[in-house]
Design a protein around this motif. Structure first.
Motif, PDB file in Angstrom:
ATOM      1  N   THR A  17       0.851  -1.181   0.000  1.00  0.00           N
ATOM      2  CA  THR A  17       0.000   0.000   0.000  1.00  0.00           C
ATOM      3  C   THR A  17       0.884   1.227   0.000  1.00  0.00           C
ATOM      4  OG1 THR A  17      -0.135  -0.053   2.413  1.00  0.00           O
ATOM      5  CG2 THR A  17      -1.928  -1.088   1.210  1.00  0.00           C
ATOM      6  N   SER A  18       0.344   2.296  -0.509  1.00  0.00           N
ATOM      7  CA  SER A  18       1.101   3.537  -0.593  1.00  0.00           C
ATOM      8  C   SER A  18       0.149   4.709  -0.397  1.00  0.00           C
ATOM      9  CB  SER A  18       1.773   3.629  -1.970  1.00  0.00           C
ATOM     10  OG  SER A  18       2.566   4.779  -2.053  1.00  0.00           O
ATOM     11  N   ASP A  53       5.002   4.009   2.300  1.00  0.00           N
ATOM     12  CA  ASP A  53       4.716   2.755   1.605  1.00  0.00           C
ATOM     13  C   ASP A  53       4.813   1.653   2.655  1.00  0.00           C
ATOM     14  OD1 ASP A  53       4.646   4.042  -0.915  1.00  0.00           O
ATOM     15  OD2 ASP A  53       6.825   3.915  -1.060  1.00  0.00           O
ATOM     16  N   ALA A  54       3.910   0.693   2.588  1.00  0.00           N
ATOM     17  CA  ALA A  54       3.937  -0.438   3.510  1.00  0.00           C
ATOM     18  C   ALA A  54       3.780  -1.721   2.711  1.00  0.00           C
ATOM     19  CB  ALA A  54       2.810  -0.317   4.539  1.00  0.00           C
ATOM     20  N   SER A  55       4.489  -2.755   3.129  1.00  0.00           N
ATOM     21  CA  SER A  55       4.410  -4.045   2.443  1.00  0.00           C
ATOM     22  C   SER A  55       3.452  -5.021   3.120  1.00  0.00           C
ATOM     23  CB  SER A  55       5.802  -4.675   2.379  1.00  0.00           C
ATOM     24  OG  SER A  55       6.641  -3.912   1.554  1.00  0.00           O
ATOM     25  N   TYR A  56       3.030  -4.706   4.337  1.00  0.00           N
ATOM     26  CA  TYR A  56       2.131  -5.585   5.076  1.00  0.00           C
ATOM     27  C   TYR A  56       0.920  -4.788   5.555  1.00  0.00           C
ATOM     28  CZ  TYR A  56       6.077  -8.855   5.410  1.00  0.00           C
ATOM     29  OH  TYR A  56       7.114  -9.706   5.131  1.00  0.00           O
ATOM     30  N   ARG A  57      -0.173  -5.508   5.801  1.00  0.00           N
ATOM     31  CA  ARG A  57      -1.394  -4.908   6.346  1.00  0.00           C
ATOM     32  C   ARG A  57      -1.915  -5.855   7.417  1.00  0.00           C
ATOM     33  NH1 ARG A  57      -5.268  -1.596   2.780  1.00  0.00           N
ATOM     34  NH2 ARG A  57      -6.600  -0.711   4.382  1.00  0.00           N
ATOM     35  N   LEU A  58      -2.406  -5.303   8.511  1.00  0.00           N
ATOM     36  CA  LEU A  58      -2.924  -6.107   9.615  1.00  0.00           C
ATOM     37  C   LEU A  58      -4.368  -5.720   9.891  1.00  0.00           C
ATOM     38  CD1 LEU A  58      -1.962  -8.143  11.941  1.00  0.00           C
ATOM     39  CD2 LEU A  58      -1.949  -6.113  13.363  1.00  0.00           C
ATOM     40  N   GLN A  59      -5.250  -6.713   9.853  1.00  0.00           N
ATOM     41  CA  GLN A  59      -6.634  -6.537  10.292  1.00  0.00           C
ATOM     42  C   GLN A  59      -6.618  -6.859  11.786  1.00  0.00           C
ATOM     43  OE1 GLN A  59      -9.080  -5.390   8.304  1.00  0.00           O
ATOM     44  NE2 GLN A  59      -7.618  -5.318   6.618  1.00  0.00           N
ATOM     45  N   ALA A  60      -6.568  -5.826  12.610  1.00  0.00           N
ATOM     46  CA  ALA A  60      -6.368  -6.022  14.053  1.00  0.00           C
ATOM     47  C   ALA A  60      -7.644  -6.479  14.753  1.00  0.00           C
ATOM     48  CB  ALA A  60      -5.848  -4.740  14.686  1.00  0.00           C
TER      49      ALA A  60
END
Length: 175
Positions: A153-154, A159-166
């Motif tokens: 995501t950007s 920019d991030a390479s990971y995403r967390l559904q907390a």
């Protein structure tokens, strides 16, 4: 016995989620990036004055002369879909109507957008937390549990390479 265990897991998926995998930030680095970080020369930590309470500073590095690993988006594919527990520091992004943060970046060290070079994208996690949390201090570490996804995501901040559904976000428990 195996048949009973499989039946229980199918009927009670919460059993699988009951114990998240404890993850360290190094677990998110592919081997080649881990080695490159170990071999990296000393980097200056003089990135300007801090603006307390100002979360609008960018996590993007203005210095394009850092080692290539500091811009890496490479990921550890085995982490995709894992239910994890990860500690880190918030960089607030979006609030709900009550002023609680429902979206923020999680980074491995405090002040990542202030005094030190920002972490590479594969060391930044975009967190979605619909329940929301008040973030008054970006130097207060958090402990999160949830499902990690590989998702590049950007936005204007990073920019991030990971995403967390907390599932849960809380202050990091000190012992």
């Amino acid at each position: 016995m195996l048949r009973l265990l499989i039946t229980l897991l199918l009927l009670c998926p919460a059993l699988i989620l009951a114990s998240p995998r404890e993850v360290d930030w190094l677990d998110l680095l592919p081997e080649e990036d881990y080695q490159a970080m170990l071999d990296m020369p000393e980097i200056s930590h003089d990135w300007g004055a801090e603006a307390p309470g100002d979360f609008s500073s960018s996590l993007r590095s203005p210095d394009r002369n850092l080692p290539e690993v500091m811009y890496s988006t490479r990921v550890v594919n085995e982490m995709d879909g894992q239910h994890i527990e990860l500690g880190g520091y918030p960089v607030p992004l979006e609030t709900d109507e009550q002023g609680r943060y429902i979206s923020f970046f999680l980074v491995p060290y405090p002040g990542a957008c202030i005094h030190v070079p920002p972490p590479p994208p594969n060391q930044i996690v975009l967190v979605d937390y619909p329940a929301g949390i008040a973030i008054a201090d970006i130097y207060q570490p958090l402990l999160l549990t949830g499902v990690l996804q590989i998702a590049q995501t950007s936005n204007e901040l990073a920019d991030a390479s990971y995403r967390l559904q907390a599932d849960n976000v809380e202050n990091y428990p000190y012992e």
